[in-house]
Design an enzyme around this catalytic site. Structure first.
Site, PDB file in Angstrom:
ATOM      1  N   PHE A 177       1.023  -1.197  -0.103  1.00  0.00           N
ATOM      2  CA  PHE A 177      -0.138   0.001   0.053  1.00  0.00           C
ATOM      3  C   PHE A 177       0.800   1.179  -0.067  1.00  0.00           C
ATOM      4  CE2 PHE A 177      -2.600   3.402   1.817  1.00  0.00           C
ATOM      5  CZ  PHE A 177      -3.689   3.361   0.890  1.00  0.00           C
ATOM      6  N   ASP A 227       9.196   2.356   1.606  1.00  0.00           N
ATOM      7  CA  ASP A 227       8.186   3.065   2.301  1.00  0.00           C
ATOM      8  C   ASP A 227       8.005   2.846   3.717  1.00  0.00           C
ATOM      9  OD1 ASP A 227       5.536   4.081   2.951  1.00  0.00           O
ATOM     10  OD2 ASP A 227       4.526   3.435   1.077  1.00  0.00           O
ATOM     11  N   LYS A 284       2.810   9.982   8.617  1.00  0.00           N
ATOM     12  CA  LYS A 284       2.320   9.418   9.978  1.00  0.00           C
ATOM     13  C   LYS A 284       2.823   9.878  11.512  1.00  0.00           C
ATOM     14  CE  LYS A 284      -0.254   5.521   7.876  1.00  0.00           C
ATOM     15  NZ  LYS A 284      -1.610   5.869   8.111  1.00  0.00           N
TER      16      LYS A 284
HETATM   17  C1  PLP Z   1       2.849   1.986   3.744  1.00  0.00           C
HETATM   18  C2  PLP Z   1       1.883   3.380   3.549  1.00  0.00           C
HETATM   19  N1  PLP Z   1       2.173   4.041   2.636  1.00  0.00           N
HETATM   20  C3  PLP Z   1       1.714   5.445   2.349  1.00  0.00           C
HETATM   21  C4  PLP Z   1       0.475   5.491   3.076  1.00  0.00           C
HETATM   22  C5  PLP Z   1      -0.337   6.659   2.628  1.00  0.00           C
HETATM   23  O1  PLP Z   1      -0.026   7.825   3.476  1.00  0.00           O
HETATM   24  P1  PLP Z   1      -1.170   8.883   3.545  1.00  0.00           P
HETATM   25  O2  PLP Z   1      -2.490   8.526   4.010  1.00  0.00           O
HETATM   26  O3  PLP Z   1      -0.642   9.862   4.612  1.00  0.00           O
HETATM   27  O4  PLP Z   1      -1.247   9.566   2.312  1.00  0.00           O
HETATM   28  C6  PLP Z   1       0.204   4.717   3.989  1.00  0.00           C
HETATM   29  C7  PLP Z   1      -1.235   5.101   4.804  1.00  0.00           C
HETATM   30  O5  PLP Z   1      -1.837   4.214   5.383  1.00  0.00           O
HETATM   31  C8  PLP Z   1       0.949   3.645   4.226  1.00  0.00           C
HETATM   32  O6  PLP Z   1       0.568   2.868   5.208  1.00  0.00           O
END
Ligand code: PLP
Length: 419
Positions: free
Chosen positions: A148, A233, A270
């Site tokens: 994700f 990520d 986050k």
């Molecule tokens: C691993 C990962 N990358 C990116 C995101 C996207 O982050 P945002 O919701 O702050 O755009 C999330 C959100 O849950 C995530 O868990």
């Protein structure tokens, strides 16, 4: 004489209905929300509009790393807002420079770019990769199935789950998915157009699956060999959640060769702002100047206010050794979840994760969930909410525990006893 009872609390109940009504009429219904309207919080607890208290083991999906209403965050917000909230990136501001230095210090020689969210931080990684491969005509980024990476158009193209892509075709080109933790599959998937591989250190939305040390070390070698950028990520799994600043540092601790490992760039968001929106990417020294003046920007990136909050959070985490808390209390929580799995095999299948990023996989075909068409993870989350605990579903079969890094042992115990 007729007894007079205190009036029941219809207004309190109505408040939830009223809030839900406001949403129904005015807010785009793109989220599947629980029937819960929250009004305030304190530490590891939040309260709904009816005054009911919940132990928050989800911390706003791994965001509120110091819990709710932490005085240090309030103070940083108030003090910085008295000085300077925003000036744009046309100018230098000290908090942004200091925050970048704090991040670099904890990862390795490189530089940072500041954004507002995880998806936006990842967009920066995609642009970095495209710039890196541009003159050779390389642009393709390999990402993992079940990953994700956010909900922007490129984010859903990068994400290895069909459910986020459906209805938004045609997809942004240049992303292809490979099975997670499968080094050979990665090697085979590389094409002449490939420029980077992007993975989560621990897949979060995909169900809490950590990368193996062999996979990380193997990907590093593969990327070096094929002149690819290795991107990570760390939006959900980073920021001390696993017990180290970034998840790869935890996965590779005490692994021979692990001390030399670095991705080429990584994204975070986050917990970096503890609830105040901020995202960032860090990029390793040789590539740190790839995005030169005029190539990438965002109005709100790295405002003095966001950076002052983030700096304060670093201070609190370091002073209170909250990384150690996530590691130790996380280990205890995991062992307790494993005990529950042993005791309730018809309901629970497996407990996994690192530190304060834990997943509890539910058994298939739990009889108690059969009468509803809602997924097992949603039904379990609902039941725990009724019992006063907030957790986060991941897919249809897993619930996630992503508590604040300052969760107390008695709160962890309370969560387990309610479960
Ligand atoms: C691993 C990962 N990358 C990116 C995101 C996207 O982050 P945002 O919701 O702050 O755009 C999330 C959100 O849950 C995530 O868990």
């Amino acid at each position: 004489m007729k007894e007079i009872f205190p009036s029941p609390p219809p207004l309190v109940h109505n408040q939830f209905e009223a809030v839900r009504d406001l949403f129904a009429k005015n807010v785009v219904p793109s989220y599947g929300r629980f029937d819960l309207a929250l009004s305030h919080g304190a530490g590891s607890y939040v309260f709904d509009v009816a005054g009911k208290r919940y132990l928050d083991l989800g911390s706003g999906i791994a965001v509120c790393c110091l819990g709710h209403a932490h005085p240090a965050i309030t103070e940083a917000l108030v003090e910085q807002s008295k000085k300077l909230i925003h000036v744009s990136n046309l100018y230098f501001t000290e908090p942004q420079g200091r925050l970048a230095a704090e991040i670099v210090k904890r990862i390795g020689a490189g530089k940072c770019f500041f954004a507002n969210s995880g998806a936006e931080a990842n967009e920066g990684l995609y642009k970095l990769a495209r710039k890196f491969g541009h003159d050779e005509g390389r642009f393709e980024i390999l990402t993992a199935t079940n990953s994700f990476h956010g909900r922007t158009l490129a984010g859903i193209a990068a994400t290895g789950q069909d459910k986020v892509k459906k209805g938004f075709e045609p997809a942004v080109t240049g992303f292809r998915h490979i099975p997670f933790n499968d080094l050979e599959a990665a090697r085979k998937a590389i094409s002449p157009a490939t420029v980077a591989i992007l993975i989560e250190g621990v897949q979060g939305e995909g169900g809490v699956t950590p990368a193996t040390p062999e996979y990380l070390l193997g990907l590093r070698q593969l990327c070096d060999e094929k002149k690819l950028l290795l991107l990570m990520d760390e939006v959900q799994c980073g920021y001390f959640r696993t017990g180290k600043f970034q998840s790869f540092q935890r996965i590779l601790e005490n692994v021979p060769g692990g001390e030399k490992f670095l991705p080429d760039a990584l994204s975070m968001a986050k917990s970096l702002g503890g609830g105040f929106p901020i995202g960032a990417f860090w990029v390793r020294a040789p590539f740190a100047d790839l995005l030169g003046p005029g190539t990438h920007a965002t109005t709100f990136g790295g405002t003095p206010l966001a950076c002052a909050v983030a700096l304060k959070i670093f201070e609190v985490i370091e002073r209170e050794r909250l990384d150690e808390n996530a590691r130790k209390l996380g280990e205890w929580l995991k062992s307790e979840l494993e005990r529950l799995v042993e005791n309730y095999p018809t309901v629970l299948k497996n407990a996994r994760g690192l530190g304060f990023m834990l997943g509890l996989e539910l058994a298939e075909k739990v009889p108690a969930f059969a009468s509803s068409d809602k997924s097992a993870s949603i039904q379990m989350t609902n039941r725990l909410q009724q019992a006063g605990v907030l957790v986060i579903p991941a897919g249809t079969q897993v619930i996630r525990l992503l508590p604040p890094l300052n969760l107390k042992p008695q709160e962890a115990g309370e969560g387990i006893s309610i479960a």
